[in-house]
Design a protein around this motif. Structure first.
Motif, mmCIF file in Angstrom:
data_model
loop_
_atom_site.group_PDB
_atom_site.id
_atom_site.type_symbol
_atom_site.label_atom_id
_atom_site.label_comp_id
_atom_site.label_asym_id
_atom_site.label_seq_id
_atom_site.Cartn_x
_atom_site.Cartn_y
_atom_site.Cartn_z
ATOM 1 N N SER A 54 0.122 12.241 13.703
ATOM 2 C CA SER A 54 0.220 11.134 12.750
ATOM 3 C C SER A 54 0.145 11.663 11.332
ATOM 4 C CB SER A 54 -0.901 10.130 13.000
ATOM 5 O OG SER A 54 -0.871 9.113 12.033
ATOM 6 N N ARG A 55 1.105 11.325 10.539
ATOM 7 C CA ARG A 55 1.131 11.741 9.139
ATOM 8 C C ARG A 55 1.290 10.531 8.228
ATOM 9 N NH1 ARG A 55 5.986 15.776 9.831
ATOM 10 N NH2 ARG A 55 6.424 14.208 11.413
ATOM 11 N N GLY A 56 0.616 9.439 8.562
ATOM 12 C CA GLY A 56 0.726 8.244 7.746
ATOM 13 C C GLY A 56 1.764 7.286 8.302
ATOM 14 N N ILE A 57 2.022 6.249 7.537
ATOM 15 C CA ILE A 57 2.924 5.190 7.959
ATOM 16 C C ILE A 57 4.258 5.352 7.239
ATOM 17 C CG2 ILE A 57 3.282 2.704 8.027
ATOM 18 C CD1 ILE A 57 0.327 2.342 8.245
ATOM 19 N N TYR A 70 5.679 3.117 11.969
ATOM 20 C CA TYR A 70 5.735 2.046 10.984
ATOM 21 C C TYR A 70 4.511 1.128 11.060
ATOM 22 C CZ TYR A 70 10.650 3.388 10.597
ATOM 23 O OH TYR A 70 11.808 4.083 10.398
ATOM 24 N N LEU A 71 3.640 1.357 12.044
ATOM 25 C CA LEU A 71 2.530 0.460 12.312
ATOM 26 C C LEU A 71 1.206 1.086 11.897
ATOM 27 C CD1 LEU A 71 3.633 -0.632 15.898
ATOM 28 C CD2 LEU A 71 3.651 -2.107 13.882
ATOM 29 N N ILE A 108 0.848 -1.185 0.000
ATOM 30 C CA ILE A 108 0.000 0.000 0.000
ATOM 31 C C ILE A 108 0.881 1.231 0.000
ATOM 32 C CG2 ILE A 108 -1.719 1.280 1.325
ATOM 33 C CD1 ILE A 108 -2.772 -1.375 2.334
ATOM 34 N N PRO A 109 0.576 2.264 -0.786
ATOM 35 C CA PRO A 109 1.470 3.424 -0.873
ATOM 36 C C PRO A 109 1.793 4.045 0.469
ATOM 37 C CG PRO A 109 -0.172 3.501 -2.621
ATOM 38 C CD PRO A 109 -0.555 2.357 -1.739
ATOM 39 N N THR A 110 0.822 4.114 1.398
ATOM 40 C CA THR A 110 1.106 4.733 2.687
ATOM 41 C C THR A 110 2.114 3.944 3.484
ATOM 42 O OG1 THR A 110 -0.782 3.577 3.641
ATOM 43 C CG2 THR A 110 -1.164 5.809 2.810
ATOM 44 N N LEU A 111 2.129 2.614 3.291
ATOM 45 C CA LEU A 111 3.095 1.799 4.012
ATOM 46 C C LEU A 111 4.475 1.938 3.436
ATOM 47 C CD1 LEU A 111 1.094 -1.471 4.693
ATOM 48 C CD2 LEU A 111 1.379 0.531 6.137
ATOM 49 N N ARG A 112 4.571 2.296 2.186
ATOM 50 C CA ARG A 112 5.883 2.502 1.588
ATOM 51 C C ARG A 112 6.377 3.912 1.803
ATOM 52 N NH1 ARG A 112 3.377 0.177 -2.826
ATOM 53 N NH2 ARG A 112 3.594 2.134 -3.987
ATOM 54 N N GLY A 113 5.595 4.736 2.464
ATOM 55 C CA GLY A 113 6.041 6.096 2.739
ATOM 56 C C GLY A 113 5.912 7.001 1.558
ATOM 57 N N GLU A 114 5.034 6.670 0.567
ATOM 58 C CA GLU A 114 4.911 7.503 -0.607
ATOM 59 C C GLU A 114 4.002 8.691 -0.314
ATOM 60 O OE1 GLU A 114 3.751 5.085 -3.849
ATOM 61 O OE2 GLU A 114 5.430 3.696 -3.632
ATOM 62 N N SER A 115 4.044 9.665 -1.210
ATOM 63 C CA SER A 115 3.336 10.908 -0.997
ATOM 64 C C SER A 115 1.851 10.711 -1.186
ATOM 65 C CB SER A 115 3.842 11.972 -1.983
ATOM 66 O OG SER A 115 5.206 12.182 -1.776
#
Length: 989
Positions: A122-125, A105-106, A62-69
């Motif tokens: 929180s700004r995502g994963i 990371y969670l 998922i993009p949010t888990l990969r740290g993408e914008s």
């Protein structure tokens, strides 16, 4: 597969990037997404069907888990420095502060309560790709050196979060997808490894700023090349696995220290981690194979994992099944599901199979063999080092499975055993389908808190290979490899084990021959390697000794190797050539200690043999005539002549004359280290002449001169020349100079010229103090000879047809420039005859050894401050030997790097060594020692004040600064300058 499909699909519509940079959006017919809100795009995007459960592999993509914008994940790069800032803050001692860094990371449902209370932060994963660096940073930060995953699970009970992170790292590492640099198309926020059909079925957020793509100089083929992606993915996988292995081992070691119930709780989660490692093919299948090696010189493997393979795999699958079952029930309860009876049901199983637990030592053995076989050598070494720290009731030990099968010669610790009778009679083999659920005890009992000596020996072999493979990014530094090998050696010797398949002598030789360091420039590395050296019969007496009957070659390697002596000789020679008197003395004492220990051990064994023969009444006459010292090299120092010469020279330079006399005239039972029979050696004669001259030993001069054999080599002639100069025998000096020039066609060296210059200084002082015609005449002769040397009068004549030797002219003019800065007669001599012209006046470097001779005379005649002025004028700045990458440690006398062109242009033509600095500080240090000794009776504070008054504190402060520039530690500086009090403490006092 999905990545390749995406790359091929991207080629069809990326040609319009030039227009995209202006419009900021993709065409609607390509994808239902826009770069900025509009009436069309402001509508709520189509939601995906709800999926109650997602595996780690899905979540990791998922993009949010990969740290993408994404709109909720802007600016995540700011958190990349959180771990670094924490490592430098006082909170680095707080384990809770470290584990809080895991929360980004969670997913939200797995984060800690403190994090959930402040959702605005929180700004995502964060990308799971950066998690290994956080784990590594926590592991190496003092004072905690915290294993985050192990701590979060054991002490905080967050096992679900730990398992989620482990699964995510494994899924991310095996996906083969990694982002590239900022200018790469892979870094676009709309990039995804999913199929193109899935990409176009959901909205994607596109960066408005596509200027980097427009200005990129890379072609589309280069941008879409997957080679760098695969390399980056492999690196990410290795970093993740390095942390997972160490954390898993930490959990196993912690379980061994807990109560049975606590241990069962920890191990249930360890089983799940190991099961997922199996699922991703991270655990090598070869660890379950067992075939006894016929050759005792190759690495052995115990039958442990082979005999327990069925039980191991059954335990792992059972743990995963139970965890899945528990998770399904929990999810059903969370959504309000209820059980409703709807008619006839299938009868349940009458008996539910249970798996018999294996000891924690089996699982640690599994982890270690997986690391060794899989190439995770550094991680295995860290695990063994952590295990070796356990003491008392928590102490771990090693067992040897080959020795267990011979109970008559070895008593296995803690009842470790293999039931081979039961193994051989089992139907279906040891890995039969029912073996995993058998209620019988396992056929292998390792005993509590034990691992096999075979895995430790394999680890040692792997550590040596990591040092050899210096081009590998996973290679260890030499110092770290030596540390871990020493840990393994201590662990083996604690149970009286050796390497079995090899010898410590061969390990030492492999490390020396690895090319990871230069023994001649860094002899301290050789000293550390020599910590592995075995003493006489040490390996033969090991419980797993390789010297079996009929294995004469193995016994020779283990018992009669001269590797230790040879490396000690090499270390002594390197220290002597570098001018490191402390290292040379330390190595010489070590050599003597090794020989004495071997001799004592041999005598003790001889006495035991005689006593045993006498006790049973056998004849012992054959023992009295048998001398093993003729065959065992470790019974005699056997120092090579070239090494003795270098050692005697450094003794002469440092004025340790008593030690030199002991080497020549010791009345020990073995005789002197340099017996008279060696006086005729051409390699040793120059050193003997120099020592005899320095100590005014006329008898030694006569004996060495009488042993000369014609023709005499040039080195011996130069030593005779220096001796005659020191004795002020100027007629003999003229004859020798003429012979060297006319007959031997040998030019004078800078060392020869500086010897005469030092004698001129000494004779000048003598004439001023004593006066007299003899002193004046000697000074006049010495002055004339020095002037002739500087003019080139003693140089070999060149043929008229040959071009002028400007290099020789440059050297003589540079020497004249150095001598001109010495106050007194030397400056006057130079001013009378030096006429530099043209290229002959260019700057050229001067030998450090020759400069030290002149410096010794200046300090002796004019004092230490005059020597310091000479240093400031001509010496380059010292460089620490810490620049040598294999060692990560400074050597005491490694000198400095070669003269740079910038330093030469500044006129600094001498590369100083520690011996150069010692010459300047010698008189101040001697004065300080004498004063402290005389005033020690007056009390500590009074003695310190008297010492400070008797010596120049500023000179010693300068010397301490220079020692630090050489890379010496405070303890080494205290050895160089005894009773030294830094300026700050003197001022404070």
């Amino acid at each position: 597969m999905h990545v390749d499909r995406t790359f091929s699909a991207l080629r069809s519509f990326t040609q319009g990037f030039g227009t995209l940079a202006h419009s900021g959006a993709l065409s609607a017919f390509l994808v239902p997404a826009v770069a900025k809100p509009s009436r069309l795009s402001s509508r709520r995007p189509r939601q995906q069907p709800y999926k109650p459960r997602r595996c780690a592999a899905t979540l990791a993509n998922i993009p949010t888990l990969r740290g993408e914008s994404t709109p909720n994940n802007v600016g995540r790069s700011e958190d990349a420095t959180d771990k670094d800032s924490l490592a430098l803050s006082p909170l680095r001692r707080d384990a809770t502060a470290w584990t809080a860094l895991l929360d980004p990371y969670l997913p939200l449902e797995l984060r800690s309560k403190n994090w959930l209370e402040d959702l605005s932060a929180s700004r995502g994963i964060l990308s799971i790709e950066t998690l290994p660096s956080l784990l590594l940073n926590a592991r190496k930060t003092l004072p905690l050196k915290l294993d985050l995953l192990s701590y979060a699970g054991i002490y905080q009970g967050r096992w679900t979060a730990v398992l989620w992170l482990v699964k995510s790292m494994l899924a991310h590492g095996n996906s083969g997808v990694a982002r590239l640099g900022q200018d790469s198309i892979h870094n676009r926020s709309w990039f995804s490894p999913d199929p193109l059909d899935d990409i176009t079925a959901r909205p994607i957020w596109i960066d408005q700023d596509l200027s980097s793509l427009r200005t990129s100089k890379l072609s589309l083929d280069e941008i879409t090349d997957t080679t760098e992606v695969k390399q980056h993915g492999e690196s990410t996988r290795r970093n993740a696995m390095a942390q997972i292995w160490q954390s898993t081992a930490s959990m196993i070691l912690a379980a061994a220290d807990r109560t049975p119930d606590e241990s069962r709780q920890i191990m249930s989660h360890v089983y799940q981690i190991l099961a997922h490692l199996h699922h991703h093919d991270t655990i090598p299948k070869s660890i379950y194979n067992y075939k006894p090696a016929q050759d005792p010189s190759v690495l052995q493997r115990p039958p442990t994992l082979y005999l327990l393979s069925s039980r191991i795999l059954t335990t792992l699958s059972d743990a995963v099944w139970r965890a899945e079952e528990k998770e399904v029930i929990s999810e059903a309860v969370s959504v309000g599901a209820r059980y409703v009876y709807k008619g006839h049901e299938l009868p349940g199983a009458r008996y539910k199979p249970r798996v018999r637990e294996l000891g924690v030592e089996v699982w640690l053995e599994l982890v270690l063999w997986s690391c060794v076989e899989g190439g995770w050598i550094k991680e295995a070494a860290c695990i063994v080092a952590e295990m070796a720290k356990r003491k008392g009731d928590h102490r771990w030990s090693v067992i040897n499975w080959h020795a267990i099968q011979e109970p008559s010669s070895y008593d296995p610790p803690k009842a470790a055993k293999v039931d081979w009778g039961r193994v051989n009679t089992r139907l279906g083999g040891v890995s039969g389908g029912i073996e995993g659920y058998s209620a019988d005890p396992p056929s292998v009992d390792m005993g509590p808190r034990t691992i096999s000596s075979e895995v430790v020996a394999a680890l040692v072999d792997g550590l040596v290979d990591t040092v050899t493979n210096t081009t590998d990014t996973e290679a260890l530094s030499l110092s770290m490899a030596q540390h871990y090998i020493n840990v393994c050696k201590s662990l083996l010797e604690r149970e009286k084990f050796g390497l079995e398949c090899s010898s410590w002598n061969s390990i030492m030789l492999r490390m020396v021959e690895s090319g990871a360091f230069d023994p001649e420039s860094t002899p301290i590395a050789l000293e550390r390697i020599l910590d592995l050296a075995p003493t006489y019969r040490k390996e033969v007496e090991a419980s797993n000794s390789p010297s079996a009957p009929g294995s004469a070659a193995q016994e020779y390697v283990a018992d009669q190797s001269a590797a230790s002596l040879g490396l000690l000789h090499r270390t002594l020679y390197a220290h002597a050539c570098l001018g490191n008197i402390h290292g040379a003395l330390r190595t010489f004492r070590r050599l003597q200690s090794l020989v004495d220990h071997n001799r004592l051990k041999s005598m003790q064994e001889f006495v035991k043999k005689v006593e045993s023969r006498t006790w049973i009444g056998d004849d012992d006459s054959d023992l009295l005539g048998n001398s093993e010292s003729n065959d065992i090299p470790g019974f005699d120092p056997q120092i090579p002549i070239s090494t003795l010469a270098a050692f005697l020279d450094i003794i002469t330079e440092t004025k340790l004359y008593d030690l030199g006399r002991w080497l020549l005239y010791a009345d020990d039972i073995d005789g002197p280290a340099i017996p008279p029979v060696l006086y005729g050696s051409r390699n040793l004669q120059p050193a003997l002449f120099r020592f005899a001259t320095a100590t005014s030993d006329a008898d030694l001069l006569v004996r060495v001169t009488g042993s000369l054999v014609s023709p005499v080599d040039n080195n011996t002639l130069r030593a005779l020349l220096h001796c005659q100069v020191a004795l002020e025998k100027w007629d003999a000096v003229d004859d020798l100079l003429a012979y060297l020039t006319d007959e031997r066609k040998a030019n004078l060296t800078t060392y020869d010229i500086m010897i005469v210059a030092r004698t001129v200084l000494r004779v000048e002082r003598q004439s001023q103090n004593d006066g007299g015609t003899n002193a004046e005449g000697s000074l006049s002769r010495a002055r004339n000879i020095l002037e002739g040397m500087l003019r080139g009068a003693y140089d070999v004549a060149q043929a008229p047809s040959q071009p002028r030797n400007f290099l020789r002219s440059r050297l003589l003019n540079q020497l004249s420039g150095v001598l001109a800065t010495v106050p007194g007669i030397l400056a006057a001599i130079v001013s009378d005859h030096v006429r530099p012209t043209g290229r002959s006046h260019a700057i050229i470097s001067i030998s450090t050894k020759a400069f030290n001779i002149l410096l010794d005379g200046v300090v002796e005649v004019h004092g230490a401050m005059a020597g310091k002025a000479l240093w400031d004028k001509w010496c380059q700045r010292p460089c620490s030997a810490i620049a040598h990458p294999p060692l990560q440690h400074v050597t005491a006398d490694s000198g400095i790097s070669e003269a740079s062109q910038d330093e030469l242009r500044k006129g600094r033509v001498v590369t100083p060594t520690l011996q150069t600095l010692r010459i300047i500080l010698r008189s101040a240090v001697l004065t300080r020692q004498e004063t402290f000794k005389q005033s020690s009776q007056a009390g500590e504070s009074k003695a310190s004040s008297l010492v400070n008054e008797a010596t120049d504190g500023s000179l010693l402060d300068w010397g301490a600064t220079k020692y630090r520039e050489f890379g010496l530690s405070d303890g080494e500086i205290n050895q160089e300058i005894p009773v030294y009090i830094p300026k700050q403490k003197r001022t404070a006092g």
